[in-house]
Design an enzyme around this catalytic site. Structure first.
Site, PDB file in Angstrom:
ATOM      1  N   THR A  58       0.839  -1.205   0.000  1.00 45.00           N
ATOM      2  CA  THR A  58       0.000   0.000   0.000  1.00 45.00           C
ATOM      3  C   THR A  58       0.872   1.252   0.000  1.00 45.00           C
ATOM      4  O   THR A  58       0.478   2.296  -0.519  1.00 45.00           O
ATOM      5  CB  THR A  58      -0.949   0.012   1.212  1.00 45.00           C
ATOM      6  OG1 THR A  58      -0.202   0.135   2.421  1.00 45.00           O
ATOM      7  CG2 THR A  58      -1.799  -1.252   1.244  1.00 45.00           C
ATOM      8  N   PHE A 158     -46.004  19.997   0.720  1.00 41.68           N
ATOM      9  CA  PHE A 158     -46.100  18.571   1.004  1.00 41.68           C
ATOM     10  C   PHE A 158     -47.519  18.292   1.491  1.00 41.68           C
ATOM     11  O   PHE A 158     -47.873  18.616   2.633  1.00 41.68           O
ATOM     12  CB  PHE A 158     -45.064  18.162   2.046  1.00 41.68           C
ATOM     13  CG  PHE A 158     -44.938  16.663   2.217  1.00 41.68           C
ATOM     14  CD1 PHE A 158     -44.743  15.821   1.126  1.00 41.68           C
ATOM     15  CD2 PHE A 158     -45.006  16.087   3.477  1.00 41.68           C
ATOM     16  CE1 PHE A 158     -44.626  14.458   1.282  1.00 41.68           C
ATOM     17  CE2 PHE A 158     -44.883  14.724   3.659  1.00 41.68           C
ATOM     18  CZ  PHE A 158     -44.699  13.906   2.549  1.00 41.68           C
ATOM     19  N   ARG A 175     -43.566  25.914   1.936  1.00 47.52           N
ATOM     20  CA  ARG A 175     -42.579  25.595   2.957  1.00 47.52           C
ATOM     21  C   ARG A 175     -41.183  25.856   2.403  1.00 47.52           C
ATOM     22  O   ARG A 175     -40.985  26.046   1.197  1.00 47.52           O
ATOM     23  CB  ARG A 175     -42.679  24.122   3.371  1.00 47.52           C
ATOM     24  CG  ARG A 175     -42.332  23.169   2.232  1.00 47.52           C
ATOM     25  CD  ARG A 175     -42.197  21.727   2.695  1.00 47.52           C
ATOM     26  NE  ARG A 175     -41.787  20.860   1.594  1.00 47.52           N
ATOM     27  CZ  ARG A 175     -41.422  19.584   1.738  1.00 47.52           C
ATOM     28  NH1 ARG A 175     -41.418  19.033   2.936  1.00 47.52           N
ATOM     29  NH2 ARG A 175     -41.066  18.860   0.686  1.00 47.52           N
ATOM     30  N   HIS A 246     -34.931  19.984   7.556  1.00 46.92           N
ATOM     31  CA  HIS A 246     -36.230  20.520   7.937  1.00 46.92           C
ATOM     32  C   HIS A 246     -36.118  21.930   8.523  1.00 46.92           C
ATOM     33  O   HIS A 246     -35.232  22.212   9.339  1.00 46.92           O
ATOM     34  CB  HIS A 246     -36.896  19.598   8.961  1.00 46.92           C
ATOM     35  CG  HIS A 246     -37.150  18.219   8.446  1.00 46.92           C
ATOM     36  ND1 HIS A 246     -38.002  17.969   7.400  1.00 46.92           N
ATOM     37  CD2 HIS A 246     -36.650  17.018   8.838  1.00 46.92           C
ATOM     38  CE1 HIS A 246     -38.034  16.664   7.171  1.00 46.92           C
ATOM     39  NE2 HIS A 246     -37.219  16.068   8.015  1.00 46.92           N
TER      40      HIS A 246
END
Length: 297
Positions: A58, A158, A175, A246
């Site tokens: 790696t 909504f 909204r 929200h």
């Protein structure tokens, strides 16, 4: 004794931070990436016998990222394609892999005489993302962005949803609609000006979000996807993961004040999480290149 076999596996170096400064002139350019490299192939002996002859370290993968950056980055998609083709071409037993990048944007600081030549401020709200998947002869590029914060202060509602004894949410036709968009889109070819297409897809996503009345975030995602797929035939599919940020109207009546959708409480949790994929008709609905890309349905 139970007999076991090796299933899907990959390994590599995750989150290699590389910053490339181009100093060809007095006006510098910055390319800032977070790169992950993961290889797949004939690795049975490493797992079952402890034989590391097929295990490209790696650390070597990390150093390759830095060495390739010396030659320039270009678009993150092109940089990842270079890495993928290098590892699958340099080591016969490496038959594929997954290479991923996040790109951070920097904007020039506005000085007294305009844009500064070598001073920058971290810019934009979103992070550009890229994934290259290689499996044998198949190479697929998935581009995207995350944390693109958008908000519309009206023209969203909504209503009409089912209600039961646990429903307290009131219907509304006006909204705030806000979200932080994570989107990824799958190209059907690799001979593309990735920087140009990325800029246009970003523009179309913002235009689709703002264009029409939104009946729900699901409805708006369809508008955004449609704009992208109509404009770019080189894209077969676009996927979204979008938290609904929200905003609740604050009740100011205890203070003798009205609040006609002016003062809101922005809630960071809990939140609705809307995810969806949109494809042009006839495209593979479960394409293998999405394997290992978390955060989507």
């Amino acid at each position: 004794m139970t007999k076991i076999i090796l299933g899907k596996n990959q390994y590599g170096k995750a989150e290699v931070r590389v910053v490339r400064v181009t100093r060809d002139t007095d006006r510098h350019e910055i390319e800032d990436l977070n790169v992950t490299s993961q290889l797949r192939g004939d690795l049975d002996s490493a797992h079952f016998e402890g034989n590391n002859e097929h295990v490209v370290p790696t650390d070597t993968q990390k150093n390759t990222v830095y060495a390739f950056a010396k030659d320039g980055v270009g678009s993150p998609e092109e940089f990842l394609l270079r890495l993928g083709r290098h590892f699958t071409g340099e080591f016969d037993w490496i038959t594929g892999g997954r290479w991923e990048a996040e790109q951070y944007t920097w904007q020039r600081i506005q000085g007294d005489a305009g844009e500064h030549d070598h001073s920058f401020v971290r810019g934009g709200t979103e992070t550009r993302t890229s994934v290259v998947q290689i499996d044998g002869d198949d190479t697929v590029v998935i581009a995207g962005l995350q944390d693109l914060k958008v908000l519309k202060s009206t023209q969203s509602g909504f209503v009409g949803y089912p209600k039961d004894k646990y429903t307290t949410l009131a219907e509304t036709e006006d909204r705030i609609l806000a979200t932080s968009v994570t989107a990824k889109w799958r190209y059907n070819r690799t001979d593309i000006d990735f920087n140009e297409v990325f800029a246009d897809v970003r523009r179309l996503l913002l235009a689709g979000f703002s264009r029409n009345y939104s009946y729900a975030l699901q409805h708006t995602l369809k508008e955004m996807a449609e704009a992208v797929l109509e404009a770019h035939p080189e894209i077969d599919e676009i996927r979204f993961s979008t938290p609904n940020s929200h905003h609740f109207v604050v009740d100011l009546s205890p203070f003798g004040l009205e609040n006609p959708n002016e003062v809101f409480y922005a809630a960071d949790r809990p939140y609705g999480l809307i995810e969806a994929s949109f494809l042009r008709e006839g495209a593979d609905t479960d394409h293998w290149s999405w394997d290992g890309i978390a955060g989507f349905c």
